[in-house]
Design a protein around this motif. Sequence first.
Motif, short mmCIF file in Angstrom:
data_model
loop_
_atom_site.label_atom_id
_atom_site.label_comp_id
_atom_site.label_asym_id
_atom_site.label_seq_id
_atom_site.Cartn_x
_atom_site.Cartn_y
_atom_site.Cartn_z
N ARG A 1 1.19 -7.63 -3.72
CA ARG A 1 2.41 -7.20 -4.41
C ARG A 1 2.24 -7.26 -5.92
NH1 ARG A 1 3.24 -12.36 -2.60
NH2 ARG A 1 4.12 -13.93 -4.03
N PHE A 2 1.40 -8.17 -6.40
CA PHE A 2 1.26 -8.32 -7.85
C PHE A 2 0.55 -7.13 -8.50
CE2 PHE A 2 1.41 -12.86 -6.42
CZ PHE A 2 2.65 -13.14 -6.96
N ASP A 3 -0.09 -6.29 -7.68
CA ASP A 3 -0.76 -5.10 -8.20
C ASP A 3 0.14 -3.87 -8.20
OD1 ASP A 3 -3.19 -6.39 -8.75
OD2 ASP A 3 -3.85 -6.17 -6.66
N VAL A 4 1.34 -3.97 -7.61
CA VAL A 4 2.28 -2.86 -7.64
C VAL A 4 2.93 -2.82 -9.02
CG1 VAL A 4 4.40 -1.91 -6.65
CG2 VAL A 4 2.73 -3.07 -5.17
N THR B 1 0.53 -7.64 -12.42
CA THR B 1 -0.61 -7.08 -13.16
C THR B 1 -0.17 -5.98 -14.12
OG1 THR B 1 -2.02 -7.55 -11.26
CG2 THR B 1 -2.89 -6.03 -12.91
N HIS B 2 0.79 -5.17 -13.69
CA HIS B 2 1.27 -4.04 -14.50
C HIS B 2 2.77 -4.20 -14.70
CE1 HIS B 2 -2.60 -2.23 -13.46
NE2 HIS B 2 -2.33 -2.49 -12.19
N LEU B 3 3.17 -4.68 -15.88
CA LEU B 3 4.57 -4.98 -16.15
C LEU B 3 5.00 -4.31 -17.44
CD1 LEU B 3 7.13 -6.59 -15.39
CD2 LEU B 3 6.17 -8.53 -16.66
N GLU B 4 6.07 -3.49 -17.34
CA GLU B 4 6.60 -2.82 -18.53
C GLU B 4 8.10 -3.09 -18.64
OE1 GLU B 4 5.68 1.34 -18.66
OE2 GLU B 4 3.70 1.05 -17.77
N TYR B 5 8.64 -2.83 -19.82
CA TYR B 5 10.06 -3.04 -20.08
C TYR B 5 10.65 -1.77 -20.69
CZ TYR B 5 8.51 -7.91 -19.79
OH TYR B 5 7.96 -9.09 -19.39
N VAL B 6 11.88 -1.45 -20.26
CA VAL B 6 12.59 -0.30 -20.81
C VAL B 6 13.98 -0.76 -21.22
CG1 VAL B 6 13.49 2.01 -20.38
CG2 VAL B 6 11.31 1.32 -19.37
N ASP B 7 14.39 -0.44 -22.41
CA ASP B 7 15.71 -0.81 -22.89
C ASP B 7 16.74 0.23 -22.44
OD1 ASP B 7 17.55 -2.40 -24.17
OD2 ASP B 7 17.15 -1.59 -26.17
N LEU B 8 17.94 -0.24 -22.09
CA LEU B 8 19.04 0.65 -21.72
C LEU B 8 20.32 0.03 -22.27
CD1 LEU B 8 20.09 3.12 -20.16
CD2 LEU B 8 20.23 1.67 -18.13
N ALA C 1 9.07 -18.16 -20.27
CA ALA C 1 9.62 -19.52 -20.12
C ALA C 1 9.61 -20.01 -18.68
CB ALA C 1 11.04 -19.57 -20.68
N GLY C 2 9.18 -19.15 -17.76
CA GLY C 2 9.07 -19.56 -16.37
C GLY C 2 10.26 -19.18 -15.50
N ASP C 3 11.17 -18.34 -16.03
CA ASP C 3 12.34 -17.96 -15.25
C ASP C 3 12.02 -17.00 -14.11
OD1 ASP C 3 13.78 -19.55 -16.92
OD2 ASP C 3 14.75 -17.93 -18.04
N SER C 4 10.86 -16.35 -14.18
CA SER C 4 10.46 -15.45 -13.09
C SER C 4 8.97 -15.62 -12.80
CB SER C 4 10.75 -13.99 -13.45
OG SER C 4 10.35 -13.14 -12.38
N PRO C 5 8.63 -16.61 -11.97
CA PRO C 5 7.22 -16.81 -11.63
C PRO C 5 6.57 -15.58 -11.02
CG PRO C 5 8.56 -18.67 -10.90
CD PRO C 5 9.52 -17.60 -11.33
N GLU C 6 7.36 -14.79 -10.29
CA GLU C 6 6.80 -13.59 -9.67
C GLU C 6 6.36 -12.57 -10.72
OE1 GLU C 6 6.22 -12.73 -6.28
OE2 GLU C 6 6.34 -14.91 -6.20
N GLU D 1 0.82 -1.22 0.00
CA GLU D 1 0.00 0.00 0.00
C GLU D 1 0.85 1.26 0.00
OE1 GLU D 1 1.23 -0.65 4.15
OE2 GLU D 1 0.60 -1.95 2.50
N LYS D 2 2.15 1.13 0.22
CA LYS D 2 3.02 2.29 0.33
C LYS D 2 4.00 2.45 -0.82
CE LYS D 2 3.02 2.89 5.38
NZ LYS D 2 3.89 3.03 6.58
N VAL D 3 4.22 1.41 -1.60
CA VAL D 3 5.18 1.48 -2.71
C VAL D 3 4.43 1.86 -3.99
CG1 VAL D 3 6.74 0.13 -4.17
CG2 VAL D 3 6.76 -0.19 -1.68
N ALA D 4 4.86 2.96 -4.61
CA ALA D 4 4.19 3.42 -5.83
C ALA D 4 4.50 2.51 -7.00
CB ALA D 4 4.61 4.85 -6.15
N LYS D 5 5.79 2.20 -7.16
CA LYS D 5 6.25 1.36 -8.27
C LYS D 5 7.55 0.69 -7.86
CE LYS D 5 4.56 4.47 -11.92
NZ LYS D 5 4.95 5.30 -13.09
N VAL D 6 7.89 -0.34 -8.63
CA VAL D 6 9.17 -1.02 -8.46
C VAL D 6 9.88 -1.00 -9.80
CG1 VAL D 6 10.30 -3.23 -8.01
CG2 VAL D 6 8.41 -2.49 -6.56
N ALA D 7 11.15 -0.64 -9.80
CA ALA D 7 11.98 -0.72 -11.01
C ALA D 7 13.10 -1.72 -10.75
CB ALA D 7 12.57 0.65 -11.36
#
Length: 227
Positions: A163-166, A196-203, A186-191, A86-92
């Motif tokens: 946690r899955f909604d963060v 629910t909200h998953l994005e990717y950024v290239d660097l 492929a199952g390398d990260s079950p978490e 409830e306190k974490v806005a996002k995780v990177a």
Amino acid sequence: MDILLIAGLWLDGSAWDDVVPELTALGHRPVPLTLPGQGDGAASATLDDQLEAVLAAVDAATGKPLVVGHSAASTLAWLAADGRPEKVAKVALIGGFPAADGRAYADFFAIEDGVMPFPGWDPFEGADAADLDQQARDRFASAAVPVPEAVAKGVVRLTDERRFDVPVVVVCPEFSPAEAEECIAAGDSPELARATHLEYVDLDSGHWPMATRPRELARVLAEVADS
């Protein structure tokens, strides 16, 4: 926004020294964390000790922070989302996926005298360290802080499915977003597969962009915080 910065194995809060002023200039409040067992002589520090320090930083933040975990510390960032959904806005997550419940935090290399020392560069040859010159490698190795055994072998415990909604952003340095998606499928990260909200950024960097691409990394993190 407060941005909590957790570096990976063998690193303390100083790993973010070149990122902090860039984030500040972009209007955010970076908070680099140095955790128990990271240079304070506490070789007996545990994973729970480190998690308590991260959760304390979340609790002390102004508003809801962005929690950033690099490499193995992606798991600590995800544990923060589990402990304070409830306190974490996002995780990177930079160059890493969180360990699953019941798995060891980072039992990757040999333990010597109660700690896991930096193993040298051989395990990281290739894309991981391609953008680190010899001077940067020497600087990293000389500053590397051995990881307490009870941190490396600490068992990850995840208990709150909120946690899955963060929202999660996977920052992809030495691998591409397509490769990250493929690994998760492929199952390398079950978490992350259940996020629910998953994005990717290239660097475009190696495994330690805070050292080799601090301005670009800061810009990415600021965009994640602002979006």
